[in-house]
Each structure stands twice: as structure tokens, then as C-alpha cells.
Design a protein around this motif. Structure first.
Motif, PDB file in Angstrom:
ATOM      1  N   ALA A  46      -9.331  49.945  26.360  1.00 39.50           N
ATOM      2  CA  ALA A  46      -8.559  49.178  27.348  1.00 39.50           C
ATOM      3  C   ALA A  46      -9.417  48.658  28.497  1.00 39.50           C
ATOM      4  CB  ALA A  46      -7.420  50.047  27.893  1.00 39.50           C
ATOM      5  N   LYS A 111       2.461  43.039  26.763  1.00 40.98           N
ATOM      6  CA  LYS A 111       2.469  43.832  28.006  1.00 40.98           C
ATOM      7  C   LYS A 111       2.811  42.948  29.207  1.00 40.98           C
ATOM      8  CE  LYS A 111      -0.750  46.942  30.480  1.00 40.98           C
ATOM      9  NZ  LYS A 111      -2.150  47.431  30.462  1.00 40.98           N
ATOM     10  N   CYS A 146       1.005  51.207  29.035  1.00 41.23           N
ATOM     11  CA  CYS A 146       0.078  51.701  30.043  1.00 41.23           C
ATOM     12  C   CYS A 146       0.506  51.410  31.491  1.00 41.23           C
ATOM     13  CB  CYS A 146      -1.335  51.181  29.740  1.00 41.23           C
ATOM     14  SG  CYS A 146      -2.624  52.230  30.483  1.00 41.23           S
ATOM     15  N   TYR A 147      -0.110  50.457  32.149  1.00 41.73           N
ATOM     16  CA  TYR A 147       0.164  50.169  33.567  1.00 41.73           C
ATOM     17  C   TYR A 147       1.653  49.901  33.817  1.00 41.73           C
ATOM     18  CZ  TYR A 147      -0.802  47.715  38.077  1.00 41.73           C
ATOM     19  OH  TYR A 147      -0.852  47.303  39.383  1.00 41.73           O
ATOM     20  N   PRO A 173      -7.111  56.190  32.497  1.00 41.74           N
ATOM     21  CA  PRO A 173      -8.361  56.883  32.850  1.00 41.74           C
ATOM     22  C   PRO A 173      -8.133  58.289  33.400  1.00 41.74           C
ATOM     23  CG  PRO A 173      -7.847  55.178  34.452  1.00 41.74           C
ATOM     24  CD  PRO A 173      -6.743  55.148  33.446  1.00 41.74           C
TER      25      PRO A 173
HETATM   26  N1  LIG Z   1      -4.894  49.888  30.835  1.00 38.40           N
HETATM   27  C1  LIG Z   1      -4.138  50.113  31.889  1.00 38.40           C
HETATM   28  O1  LIG Z   1      -3.056  49.567  32.002  1.00 38.40           O
HETATM   29  C2  LIG Z   1      -4.680  51.065  32.910  1.00 38.40           C
HETATM   30  C3  LIG Z   1      -3.651  51.496  33.923  1.00 38.40           C
HETATM   31  C4  LIG Z   1      -4.225  52.385  34.967  1.00 38.40           C
HETATM   32  O2  LIG Z   1      -5.397  52.726  34.929  1.00 38.40           O
HETATM   33  C5  LIG Z   1      -3.352  52.847  36.046  1.00 38.40           C
HETATM   34  O3  LIG Z   1      -2.200  52.411  36.127  1.00 38.40           O
HETATM   35  O4  LIG Z   1      -3.809  53.654  36.850  1.00 38.40           O
END
Ligand SMILES: NC(=O)CCC(=O)C(=O)O
Length: 266
Positions: A46, A111, A146-147, A173
Motif C-alpha cells: 500500500a 476506495k 484501510c484509511y 502501518p
Molecule cells: N493505506 C492506507 O489507507 C493507510 C492508512 C493509514 O496509514 C492510516 O489511516 O493511518
């Protein structure tokens, strides 16, 4: 219902093609599961922004082909995580793919919230705009990536569209692992839904990954949690607990919609 979350290690030493073959074999090993979930952007990583352009694929590209075949060989519903999708008419997208046990594409989700603020995914990829749910035999899954986990209104939208199980591939992470666990539990509690969140292991582009894929029940209890390394997290859960929880503690019915903005004093 049995779900297997395949927390892949994404490391630079392995080629994309090798990882694709390896992941296909891991999916096949999950025959007997009802649902298998892979992480976000597991072909590239990612945070491997420089690979997004070179490894981007059309929707029905090599990862689609390999995962459709793996889903039908295993006879499982497969949330194949996300790919960097090259739309011939537009920008790249971070697109999740869901396959039925016969290998048909059941859904694709682009996304909506891109990570990176003024760099990385936020500038290299376009934003999706559509909420996506998929009806499985046992439950309705709602898709987020994710985010997206940081944006509760997206999950409320999925619940309004019928979602009972929120499925989230990620490349989260290690640096923000406490947020990951907290937010997965928060999304489960506030939406009275199961949350299945599958992250990556290893380090790519200098960013150590959190791992710690997690399954949370509609009461916010953690049913299963992976460690930091590559791992397959298998969990049995009863999707009927969503209706029971929403019935016995009907907080979702007490929502007050359309609140007005506060008036400025003075
Ligand atoms: N790939 C992502 O969306 C990373 C999201 C992230 O690192 C965070 O929300 O903190």
C-alpha cells in the motif's frame, strides 16, 4: 460461518507474480471456509507508490484472473483485497474485488478515502464514490478499505444499505497500530456489526506493517487477532448475532438524523 483472513507479508524481495501465485495457493488451502479475505494492495504494497503505475492492471487483469480461479478452485467467497486498477478512461483506483465460489465477480469497490494528504495514494489515485454491499448466503457484507476505517459516516451508509459484516482490507502501518485496533472495535460497536479487518505483514517501501488482522463482534469483543507476521487468521462466528444485538440493544433506532448546524453565538 467460517472466515479466513490471509495476512500476507509484502516484502520487496518477492516479485508481484510470485506473490500472486503464492496467494492463490493460500486461498486454495482455505477450501471449506465460507469467506476468505485478503489485504489492501497486496501485489505492490500500500505504500509502494512508485509501483502503482507500473503494476496497475485493468479490472480483469492478471490478479482478477488468478483470484477468480482460486475462488472457484476453493469453492469460497473471496474478498481478494484490492488492486491498483487502471481505468482506460480515467485515473488509477484502489479497487477491491469480491468473487463468488464459482469465480464470478460479485462486486468491485473503489476506495473512497485515499491516504497521503498531499502525496502518495491521495495524488496518484482517483477516489471512488459508491458504497458497495454484497449479499452472501449467511450475511450481507459492506466494503471499505484501510484509511476508510477513519470515516464513520461511510460505515453508517453501509449499514443503512443493509450491511451486517464490515470487511476491510488494509495495509496499515505499525506506527499507528493502536488506532487500527481502536477504530475496528469502534466501527463494530457503533454499527452493531461484525468487523473483519485484514492487514499486511512485513516491511515495504520502508514502512513496517502492523499485521494484527482482527475480527470484532457486534458487541465490540475481539474474536480473533493475528500477530505481526504472515499468518492466516481463521474464525467461526454466528452472523445472526447482528440481529440479536440490534434487537436487544436497539441504539441504531435512536439515531437523530439531519441535525442542524449550531447557531453562532454573538
Ligand atoms: N493505506 C492506507 O489507507 C493507510 C492508512 C493509514 O496509514 C492510516 O489511516 O493511518
Amino acid at each position: 460461518m467460517r472466515a479466513s483472513l490471509i495476512q500476507i507479508a509484502v516484502e520487496e524481495g518477492e516479485s508481484v507474480e510470485n506473490r500472486r501465485v503464492r496467494v492463490g495457493a493460500l486461498v486454495r488451502e482455505q477450501a471449506g471456509a465460507d469467506l476468505v479475505v485478503l489485504p489492501e494492495l497486496w501485489t505492490t504494497g500500500a505504500f509502494a507508490y512508485e509501483l502503482f503505475g507500473t503494476e496497475a492492471e485493468p479490472l480483469e487483469g492478471p490478479t482478477y484472473e488468478a483470484m477468480a480461479k482460486a475462488a472457484s478452485d476453493a469453492g469460497v467467497w473471496l474478498h481478494a483485497g484490492s488492486i491498483p486498477e487502471r481505468d482506460p478512461e480515467g485515473p488509477l483506483y484502489n479497487t477491491s474485488l469480491v468473487f463468488s465460489p464459482s469465480g464470478e465477480l460479485a462486486a468491485a469497490y473503489r476506495k473512497i478515502h485515499r491516504f497521503g494528504f498531499d502525496k502518495g495514494e491521495a495524488v496518484l489515485m482517483g477516489a471512488g464514490s459508491e458504497l458497495v454491499t454484497v449479499r452472501l448466503p449467511e450475511t450481507v457484507i459492506g466494503l471499505a478499505t484501510c484509511y476508510d476505517l477513519r470515516f464513520p459516516e461511510l460505515f453508517r451508509g453501509l449499514v443503512d444499505a443493509g450491511a451486517e459484516t464490515l470487511v476491510l482490507p488494509a495495509g496499515w502501518p505499525e506506527r499507528r497500530r493502536s488506532h487500527w485496533t481502536l477504530l475496528a472495535q469502534a466501527r463494530a460497536v457503533e454499527n452493531q456489526s461484525f468487523v473483519l479487518a485484514c492487514g499486511t505483514a512485513g516491511t515495504h517501501a520502508g514502512v513496517p506493517q502492523a499485521g494484527h488482522s482482527i475480527v470484532v463482534d457486534p458487541w465490540g469483543e475481539v474474536l480473533a487477532e493475528a500477530g505481526a507476521g504472515e499468518e492466516i487468521l481463521t474464525v467461526e462466528f454466528d452472523p445472526a448475532r447482528v440481529a440479536v444485538t440490534r434487537d436487544q440493544f436497539p441504539a441504531l433506532k435512536d439515531r437523530v438524523l439531519g441535525l442542524e448546524r449550531p447557531r453562532r453565538a454573538g
